[in-house]
Design an enzyme around this catalytic site. Structure first.
Site, PDB file in Angstrom:
ATOM      1  N   ARG A   1     -13.790   0.000  -2.514  1.00 22.04           N
ATOM      2  CA  ARG A   1     -13.217   0.234  -1.177  1.00 22.04           C
ATOM      3  C   ARG A   1     -12.944   1.708  -0.923  1.00 22.04           C
ATOM      4  O   ARG A   1     -11.821   2.110  -0.641  1.00 22.04           O
ATOM      5  CB  ARG A   1     -11.943  -0.584  -0.972  1.00 22.04           C
ATOM      6  CG  ARG A   1     -12.139  -2.080  -1.118  1.00 22.04           C
ATOM      7  CD  ARG A   1     -10.861  -2.844  -0.839  1.00 22.04           C
ATOM      8  NE  ARG A   1     -11.044  -4.279  -1.036  1.00 22.04           N
ATOM      9  CZ  ARG A   1     -10.087  -5.197  -0.907  1.00 22.04           C
ATOM     10  NH1 ARG A   1      -8.866  -4.809  -0.563  1.00 22.04           N
ATOM     11  NH2 ARG A   1     -10.344  -6.475  -1.114  1.00 22.04           N
TER      12      ARG A   1
ATOM     13  N   ASP B   1      -1.565  -3.000  -4.351  1.00 20.61           N
ATOM     14  CA  ASP B   1      -2.623  -3.388  -3.422  1.00 20.61           C
ATOM     15  C   ASP B   1      -3.474  -2.156  -3.138  1.00 20.61           C
ATOM     16  O   ASP B   1      -4.184  -1.684  -4.005  1.00 20.61           O
ATOM     17  CB  ASP B   1      -2.000  -3.997  -2.169  1.00 20.61           C
ATOM     18  CG  ASP B   1      -3.037  -4.662  -1.272  1.00 20.61           C
ATOM     19  OD1 ASP B   1      -4.156  -4.930  -1.748  1.00 20.61           O
ATOM     20  OD2 ASP B   1      -2.739  -4.915  -0.095  1.00 20.61           O
TER      21      ASP B   1
ATOM     22  N   ASP C   1       0.853  -1.182   0.000  1.00 19.70           N
ATOM     23  CA  ASP C   1       0.000   0.000   0.000  1.00 19.70           C
ATOM     24  C   ASP C   1       0.894   1.238   0.000  1.00 19.70           C
ATOM     25  O   ASP C   1       1.997   1.220   0.557  1.00 19.70           O
ATOM     26  CB  ASP C   1      -0.882   0.045   1.249  1.00 19.70           C
ATOM     27  CG  ASP C   1      -1.723  -1.205   1.418  1.00 19.70           C
ATOM     28  OD1 ASP C   1      -2.206  -1.729   0.396  1.00 19.70           O
ATOM     29  OD2 ASP C   1      -1.883  -1.658   2.569  1.00 19.70           O
TER      30      ASP C   1
ATOM     31  N   ASP D   1      -4.571   2.024   3.830  1.00 17.81           N
ATOM     32  CA  ASP D   1      -5.294   1.084   4.688  1.00 17.81           C
ATOM     33  C   ASP D   1      -5.122   1.476   6.147  1.00 17.81           C
ATOM     34  O   ASP D   1      -4.046   1.921   6.573  1.00 17.81           O
ATOM     35  CB  ASP D   1      -4.779  -0.343   4.490  1.00 17.81           C
ATOM     36  CG  ASP D   1      -5.301  -0.978   3.200  1.00 17.81           C
ATOM     37  OD1 ASP D   1      -6.042  -0.310   2.468  1.00 17.81           O
ATOM     38  OD2 ASP D   1      -4.948  -2.144   2.939  1.00 17.81           O
TER      39      ASP D   1
END
Length: 462
Positions: free
Chosen positions: A337, A281, A242, A285
């Site tokens: 997301r 990815d 990430d 997050d």
């Protein structure tokens, strides 16, 4: 399925080398990358060379901005002890190389770190570019990998194992050691005008009181994506990194940044075993019992899986934590997301969701309702070819508070649209009401306000 089209700009970060008609490829020692990863960036007049005016001393305005703290009442990040970052530091530090950045953000004492120019994490300690071939260990090549784990040979019931997979894991560990950069507690990391960090996986991990502002963060590409034949009906390639991970951290403020894959979009990656070899990815997050986080005035764009808040259904220790506020962010041309939530009390208000009127990327959903999620989504704006019934994704969640949102300037009951299209009856009360909000705009004003003020150029005082 809608796919993104790559527009290859002057700083293209990847050269893919086809080694077979079936899109197999291998790592070599050639200067250009064979397989996932970027070609070396040779710099040039536009790469912040010695005569670039941005190399001057930070202005008084930049120094004042670097000492700003999160205001009381501004989202969950202002709760508890509040988020002040490194504002108590005596002297800010200016960095322009990977080595300087790693040293400056380490440790838990108060520190203000100002990023100048472009820092590439895929460089050695002397600043020389590294390719994927430089990270390869134990003779790893994708020729061998694709031959060993071809579903016609390996099957589809077992994840890869054995010496070839071990070599991939060792190669990935070598890249991890170079691109993961840990930010210590009591840190303010701020970009000077035009600052960019590329190829890095920034980690706010097991620390408190961190501010990240005013940066362009791009292309945390994984040189060694892993094949998992058991992932979904057809199997999938999975990547590791990430751009920014908040992991077990408390009181974090992520503000006025720009996060994307840069010009190295996943649609450019080769296809193997019938599936695209994704090189990325997430963008940001928030996981593993992180808490009290505010994410404000950022731009997220040109990416697929953007943001997880909670990364496992089984992590019941996240209950009561993962309290996150997202406000005044722009989410443009993204797959899914934004965010997907498990367990946390997450406040999503005054965000601008934009889909360009094109058919070259895949939109899946915006708000993912995961296990025990308690998401409140109010006064957000969706602009573009959005189907109101597709904004929500249901992943074991049971309720959503959803009010005052607009699609193309028209009020829409997004939860009712989802239920009608999917035959569900999702609860309409997430069980809590946000109070930590300072500046709330009518949903109709959000596209203009966020479009003007989000991202690094919208930092107050710039």
């Amino acid at each position: 399925m809608r796919r993104r089209t790559i527009r290859r700009g002057p700083h293209l970060r990847r050269t893919l080398v086809a080694v077979a008609a079936a899109a197999t490829f291998a790592l070599t020692a050639a200067p250009a990358v064979a397989g996932p990863g970027p070609a070396p960036d040779t710099g040039g007049p536009g790469r912040h060379g010695p005569h670039d005016p941005r190399r001057g001393a930070p202005s008084p305005r930049d120094l004042a901005l670097a000492r700003q703290t999160l205001r009381p009442g501004d989202g969950w990040g202002s709760a508890g002890a509040g988020t002040t970052g490194g504002s108590a530091a005596l002297t800010p530090v200016v960095v322009s190389t990977r080595a300087e950045l790693v040293a400056a953000v380490a440790g838990d004492g108060p520190k203000i770190v100002l990023v100048r120019g472009t820092i590439d994490a895929n460089t050695d300690d002397e600043g020389h570019p590294l390719t994927c071939a430089d990270y390869a260990r134990d003779g790893f090549s994708y020729d061998d990998y694709l031959a060993a784990y071809d579903p016609q040979v390996w099957g589809r019931d077992t994840e890869p194992s054995g010496p070839v997979e071990d070599a991939r894991v060792a190669s990935a560990a070598a890249q991890r050691a170079r691109i993961e950069i840990r930010i210590g507690a009591n840190t303010t990391l701020v970009g000077l005008p035009g600052a960019e960090i590329t190829g890095a996986a920034l980690q706010v991990r097991d620390v408190r009181n961190v501010i990240v502002r005013g940066l362009t963060l791009t292309d945390a590409y994984d040189c060694f994506p892993a094949w998992d034949p058991t992932d979904g009906e057809l199997g999938n390639w999975n990547s590791e990194w990430d751009l920014l991970t908040v992991y077990g951290a408390t009181n974090v403020w992520i503000d006025h940044n720009d996060l994307s894959d840069g010009d190295n979009l996943d649609a450019a990656q080769p296809v193997a075993f019938g599936r695209p070899m994704q090189a990325h990815d997430g963008l940001l997050d928030v996981v593993r019992a992180s808490d009290q986080v505010t994410i404000s005035w950022n731009r997220f764009h040109d990416h697929d899986k953007v943001m997880l808040i909670g990364n496992s259904d089984s992590r019941t220790t996240d209950r009561g934590l993962l309290r996150v506020t997202l406000h005044h962010n722009e989410f443009r041309d993204l797959g899914q997301r934004t965010p997907r939530v498990r367990f946390g009390q997450v406040d999503v208000y005054n965000n601008s969701y934009v889909a360009s009127p094109r058919d070259d990327y895949e939109y899946v959903y915006s708000w993912g309702l995961g296990v025990e999620s308690r998401l409140v989504a109010e006064k957000n704006a969706f602009t573009g070819p959005f189907d109101p019934s597709s904004v929500i994704g249901l992943y074991k969640g049971t309720a959503l508070t959803e009010r005052g949102n607009v699609v193309n300037h028209r009020p829409v009951d997004l939860l009712a649209a989802y239920d009608a299209a999917h035959g569900t009856d999702v609860g309409s009360d997430a069980g809590w009401r946000p109070t930590l909000r300072r500046e709330v705009h009518p949903a109709a004003a959000v596209p203009a306000v966020v479009g003007h003020r989000a991202g690094p150029s919208g930092l107050p005082g710039r």
